[in-house]
Design an enzyme around this catalytic site. Structure first.
Site, mmCIF file in Angstrom:
data_model
loop_
_atom_site.group_PDB
_atom_site.id
_atom_site.type_symbol
_atom_site.label_atom_id
_atom_site.label_comp_id
_atom_site.label_asym_id
_atom_site.label_seq_id
_atom_site.Cartn_x
_atom_site.Cartn_y
_atom_site.Cartn_z
ATOM 1 N N LYS A 66 2.879 2.116 0.766
ATOM 2 C CA LYS A 66 1.395 3.484 1.030
ATOM 3 C C LYS A 66 2.205 4.061 2.992
ATOM 4 C CE LYS A 66 -1.569 0.607 -1.149
ATOM 5 N NZ LYS A 66 -3.190 1.338 -1.606
ATOM 6 N N SER B 28 6.792 -1.624 -5.643
ATOM 7 C CA SER B 28 5.708 -1.189 -4.614
ATOM 8 C C SER B 28 5.362 -1.567 -3.519
ATOM 9 C CB SER B 28 4.077 -1.011 -5.381
ATOM 10 O OG SER B 28 4.074 -2.231 -6.085
#
Length: 397
Positions: A49, A300
Site C-alpha cells: 500500500k 500483499s
C-alpha cells in the site's frame, strides 16, 4: 487516465522510498507448478500500500498538501498514507474500522497519523472519512479507486517482469481491486500472453459478484480473517480495469487461507496476513490452471496481529492434518489411560492435552470419556492412530 508512462513515472518517484521486493522460489507450495513469491509483505510499512499512497501524495498540489490528507483503511493503506504524509511533511487523519487489528492501529499512529476508529467495517470508515473531508477540507486519498494509487501499485507488475521474464501467470489478492488493476494493466500492456488471476475470500467476494453480474455489486455483509480485503464494494475504475485486463478471479475459504499462512511460515519462513496469503491459498489448493507454469504469487502484506496469528496457526494445523482431537468412551477402571497412551506412542503421535469426563446421560454408569489432543503428521497419520485404537477395542465417539 491510467497509462504505462504513469506507472513508469511512479516507479521513478518510488525508487528511494519503496523496496524492490524479492521474488523467491517456493517449490513446496504446489509441486505441480513452478511457484515464486513476490514478497510485498517485506515492503516498508509491511505492505504494498505504501506504493500507491506515496505516489498519490507526491502528485498533490501545494494547496492540497496544505490542507492535510485523510484516508480510510482496514490498516495497510492507513500505514502507507501515514508514512507518505509524514515523509512529505504534511498532516494525516486516518479512519479505521474499530475491528482493525491493534497492531495496525498502533503502527498507523506510530507513522504520525491521527487515528479515528469507526464502528463497522471498511465501508463505514470510508463514509466517515468523506464526512470529515467535507467538514475540515482535507484532501482524500482513496485506498484503491484512484488512478494515481493504481499506478503506484502497478510498479509491482514492472518489477515482476524484470525479475522473472519467463513468468506465465501472476496471482494477486483482491479487495477493492487497486492492486490487481495496476499489476494487470502493467503486465498486459507489456506482455498480453501472461495470465493475471485474482483471488478473493469467500466471505468478501465483491469483485467476483460484480464481474458475474456485469455491474458493481455491494455485498450486504463481509466476513473473513483476511481483513485487508474485507471490502463490500469494488471501485468504478478498478471494476472497469479488472473486466478488461484480468483473466479470472477465484475465491478461497478461511480454512484454506489459514493453511497457506502456516505453509508460508513453515516452508518459507515468511509471515503474511490473511489478505497477503490468499494468492498462495489459491495455488496450494488448485483453484487455478497453473500446472507446469511459472507462477508468481503476490504476498500483499505481512501485518498480522499476533493474537490472530496464533488462532490462524491452530486452524491451519487442523486443516493440514497436523493436529487431531480424539474422544474415547472407556470403562472407568485402572489401566485404561495406559492402554490408550501405549497405542498413541506406538504410532508416533504426540499428546498435547488430556481431559477426563464422567460419562453423560445415555451411557453406562461406569463409563467415562477421555478427550485427547494430539500433534500428528498428516491425515493418513490421524487415520492410522484411530484405526490402531479401534483395533485394540477402544470406542471412538
Amino acid at each position: 487516465m491510467l497509462t504505462l508512462d504513469k506507472i513508469y513515472h511512479a516507479s521513478y518517484v518510488l525508487k528511494d522510498v519503496a523496496r524492490k521486493t524479492d521474488v523467491l522460489y517456493a517449490p513446496k507450495i504446489n509441486p505441480d507448478a513452478n511457484v515464486y513469491l513476490k514478497t510485498e509483505n517485506l515492503q516498508n510499512t509491511g505492505s504494498f500500500k505504501l506504493r500507491g499512497a506515496y505516489y498519490k501524495i507526491s502528485s498533490l498540489s501545494d494547496e492540497e498538501k496544505a490542507h492535510g490528507v485523510i484516508a480510510c483503511s482496514a490498516g495497510n493503506h492507513a500505514q502507507g498514507v501515514a508514512f507518505a504524509a509524514t515523509k512529505n511533511k504534511i498532516s494525516s487523519v486516518i479512519c479505521l474500522p474499530d475491528g482493525a487489528p491493534i497492531s495496525k492501529v498502533e503502527a498507523t499512529k506510530g507513522y504520525g497519523a491521527q487515528v479515528v476508529l469507526v464502528p463497522g467495517v471498511y465501508d463505514d470508515a470510508y463514509n466517515k472519512a468523506l464526512e470529515l473531508q467535507k467538514e475540515k477540507g482535507y484532501t482524500f486519498i482513496h485506498p484503491f479507486d484512484d488512478e494515481d494509487v493504481i499506478a503506484g501499485q502497478g510498479t509491482i507488475g514492472l518489477e515482476i517482469l524484470s525479475q522473472l521474464p519467463q513468468t506465465d501467470a501472476v496471482v494477486v489478492p483482491v479487495g477493492g481491486g487497486g492492486l490487481i488493476s495496476g499489476i494487470a494493466f502493467a503486465i498486459k500492456s507489456l506482455n498480453p500472453k501472461i495470465k493475471v488471476y485474482g483471488v478473493q475470500a469467500e466471505g468478501a467476494a465483491s469483485m467476483v459478484e460484480s464481474l458475474k453480474e456485469e455491474e458493481i455489486v455491494q455485498l450486504e455483509r463481509v466476513n473473513t480473517i483476511a481483513d485487508g480485503i474485507k471490502v463490500k464494494e469494488p471501485g468504478n475504475h478498478t471494476f472497469d480495469l479488472c473486466k478488461k485486463y484480468v483473466d479470472e478471479i477465484v475465491t478461497v475459504s478461511d480454512d484454506e487461507v489459514a493453511g497457506a499462512i502456516l505453509s508460508l511460515i513453515e516452508n518459507q519462513k515468511l509471515i503474511t496476513e490473511g489478505a497477503g496469503a490468499v494468492s498462495v491459498a489459491a495455488v496450494m489448493f488448485n483453484k487455478l490452471p497453473v500446472k507446469g507454469k511459472n507462477v508468481v504469487c503476490v504476498l500483499s502484506g505481512g501485518n498480522i496481529d499476533v493474537t490472530i496469528l496464533s488462532k490462524v496457526i491452530e486452524r491451519g494445523l487442523l486443516k493440514s492434518g497436523r493436529s487431531d482431537t480424539l474422544v474415547i468412551q472407556l470403562e472407568d477402571k485402572p489401566g485404561q489411560l495406559q492402554g490408550v497412551s501405549a497405542i498413541i506412542a506406538q504410532y508416533g503421535a504426540n499428546v498435547t492435552s488430556v481431559n477426563y469426563e464422567k460419562a453423560s446421560e445415555g451411557s453406562n454408569i461406569t463409563d467415562c470419556v477421555l478427550r485427547i489432543n494430539l500433534e500428528t503428521r498428516n491425515f493418513d497419520h490421524i487415520l492410522s492412530v484411530r484405526q490402531g485404537l479401534e483395533q485394540a477395542g477402544f470406542k471412538l465417539i
